[in-house]
Design an enzyme around this catalytic site. Structure first.
Site, PDB file in Angstrom:
ATOM      1  N   THR A  86       0.883  -1.168   0.000  1.00  0.00           N
ATOM      2  CA  THR A  86       0.000   0.000   0.000  1.00  0.00           C
ATOM      3  C   THR A  86       0.917   1.213   0.000  1.00  0.00           C
ATOM      4  O   THR A  86       1.615   1.467   0.976  1.00  0.00           O
ATOM      5  CB  THR A  86      -0.901   0.022   1.245  1.00  0.00           C
ATOM      6  OG1 THR A  86      -1.737  -1.131   1.249  1.00  0.00           O
ATOM      7  CG2 THR A  86      -1.777   1.277   1.266  1.00  0.00           C
ATOM      8  N   MET A 111      -3.422  -4.986  -2.603  1.00  0.00           N
ATOM      9  CA  MET A 111      -4.293  -6.115  -2.248  1.00  0.00           C
ATOM     10  C   MET A 111      -5.183  -5.808  -1.059  1.00  0.00           C
ATOM     11  O   MET A 111      -4.857  -4.991  -0.205  1.00  0.00           O
ATOM     12  CB  MET A 111      -3.438  -7.347  -1.944  1.00  0.00           C
ATOM     13  CG  MET A 111      -2.370  -7.112  -0.902  1.00  0.00           C
ATOM     14  SD  MET A 111      -1.249  -8.523  -0.737  1.00  0.00           S
ATOM     15  CE  MET A 111      -0.019  -7.812   0.371  1.00  0.00           C
ATOM     16  N   MET A 160      -6.337   3.336  -6.055  1.00  0.00           N
ATOM     17  CA  MET A 160      -7.574   2.676  -5.641  1.00  0.00           C
ATOM     18  C   MET A 160      -7.444   2.109  -4.235  1.00  0.00           C
ATOM     19  O   MET A 160      -8.398   2.152  -3.451  1.00  0.00           O
ATOM     20  CB  MET A 160      -7.912   1.562  -6.642  1.00  0.00           C
ATOM     21  CG  MET A 160      -9.271   0.897  -6.374  1.00  0.00           C
ATOM     22  SD  MET A 160     -10.658   2.033  -6.603  1.00  0.00           S
ATOM     23  CE  MET A 160     -11.535   1.816  -5.055  1.00  0.00           C
ATOM     24  N   LYS A 161      -6.264   1.598  -3.885  1.00  0.00           N
ATOM     25  CA  LYS A 161      -6.080   1.026  -2.548  1.00  0.00           C
ATOM     26  C   LYS A 161      -6.190   2.107  -1.473  1.00  0.00           C
ATOM     27  O   LYS A 161      -6.749   1.865  -0.390  1.00  0.00           O
ATOM     28  CB  LYS A 161      -4.721   0.326  -2.441  1.00  0.00           C
ATOM     29  CG  LYS A 161      -4.455  -0.314  -1.075  1.00  0.00           C
ATOM     30  CD  LYS A 161      -5.466  -1.413  -0.735  1.00  0.00           C
ATOM     31  CE  LYS A 161      -5.278  -1.957   0.683  1.00  0.00           C
ATOM     32  NZ  LYS A 161      -3.986  -2.616   0.895  1.00  0.00           N
ATOM     33  N   LEU A 162      -5.684   3.298  -1.749  1.00  0.00           N
ATOM     34  CA  LEU A 162      -5.804   4.380  -0.771  1.00  0.00           C
ATOM     35  C   LEU A 162      -7.266   4.772  -0.576  1.00  0.00           C
ATOM     36  O   LEU A 162      -7.709   5.017   0.548  1.00  0.00           O
ATOM     37  CB  LEU A 162      -4.969   5.585  -1.206  1.00  0.00           C
ATOM     38  CG  LEU A 162      -3.453   5.364  -1.243  1.00  0.00           C
ATOM     39  CD1 LEU A 162      -2.734   6.652  -1.640  1.00  0.00           C
ATOM     40  CD2 LEU A 162      -2.943   4.864   0.104  1.00  0.00           C
TER      41      LEU A 162
END
Length: 288
Positions: A86, A111, A160-162
């Site tokens: 991340t 992930m 997108m993960k943030l």
């Protein structure tokens, strides 16, 4: 057969390495902690020369750690680096650009699914990178992830993960606060969770996290408070750079930072439920 190497055998990396090992594609794995290597219990033929693999999967704290690892690495033309951290999209782009000069491809594949998902090979990946590279490594990704979303060019997966984590962790803290109030009002917390799951306030937090990791008494979400604090700190930077809304991101980061400041950074984040009341009061008082 594509050969794979895994760097980082912690809570997430251990499960990923095992899945690749079971699939017969893992040739090498390493971790700075020798105990982590032993705990992974990989096949005897798996060695530590990860640079010999065609695809290198990094399950380390950040893209900066990957950059440091690869700075002096003798990479070969055509190798693919999969960044499962991340991290900030700007770091993804910078590393991808440097690797391209060495003839290597890069995919940011952030992930979600936690350590349990890694163990079961049921992670969800948010990916950024060239479509042809992602298609090439998909047989590898299928072994570790049940759902794989190509979000765009390099950095899109980390972006997108943030977004994912600022929503997830903010929802967790809001749920902790609400259920703390329910407890103070004399309501049964488990029964309150049942009500949330029967109504529109249900989420992964109420359907899985609270029943499995908190109400069960295990208090083992398999991640530290410091990890959540790091994620929300990155989300704050990301939001500020976009001049976007960050009210809940900022508040959640303040709560998590307060917990870390109090020395609870290494504590499993399931304990944030019992810490929620005092943390909220302290942050409220500090803001007045």
């Amino acid at each position: 057969m594509i050969t794979c190497g895994v760097v980082g055998l912690g809570q997430m990396g251990r499960g990923i390495a095992r899945r690749l090992d079971q699939a017969g594609v893992l040739v090498a794995a390493q971790d700075a902690n020798a105990q982590a290597v032993d705990a992974a219990a990989l096949s005897p033929g798996v060695h530590t020369d990860v640079l010999s693999a065609e695809v290198l999967l990094f399950v380390v704290p950040s893209t900066a750690d990957i950059d440091h690892f690869l700075a002096e690495a003798p990479l070969r033309n055509g190798q693919v680096i999969i960044d499962l951290t991340t991290s900030h999209p700007d770091d993804s782009a910078a590393l991808a650009e440097r690797l391209a000069t060495q003839g290597c491809a890069y995919v940011d594949a952030a992930m979600t699914g936690g350590a349990a998902g890694a163990d079961a090979g049921k992670l969800t990946l948010m990916m950024g990178g060239a479509p042809e590279v992602i298609a090439r490594i998909d047989p590898v990704l299928q072994q570790i992830a049940q759902q794989r979303f190509h979000m765009g060019s390099v950095g899109a997966g980390h972006a997108m993960k943030l977004v994912h984590n600022l929503i997830l962790h903010s929802a967790f803290m809001a749920t902790c606060e609400g259920l703390t109030l329910a407890q103070k009002a004399g309501l049964d917390v488990a029964r309150a969770v049942d009500v949330l799951n029967a109504g529109n306030a249900r989420s992964f937090v109420t359907e899985v996290r609270f029943p499995r990791d908190i109400l069960s008494g295990t208090m083992n979400a398999r991640s530290r408070i410091s990890n959540l604090e790091k994620d929300l700190g990155l989300a704050r930077q990301f939001a500020q750079a976009l001049d976007g809304p960050a009210c809940y991101t900022n508040l959640t980061h303040r709560l998590l930072h307060q917990a870390v400041t109090q020395g609870a950074g290494e504590t499993d984040f399931s304990h944030l439920f019992e810490m929620s009341g005092p943390l909220t009061k302290e942050v409220d008082n500090a803001g007045r």
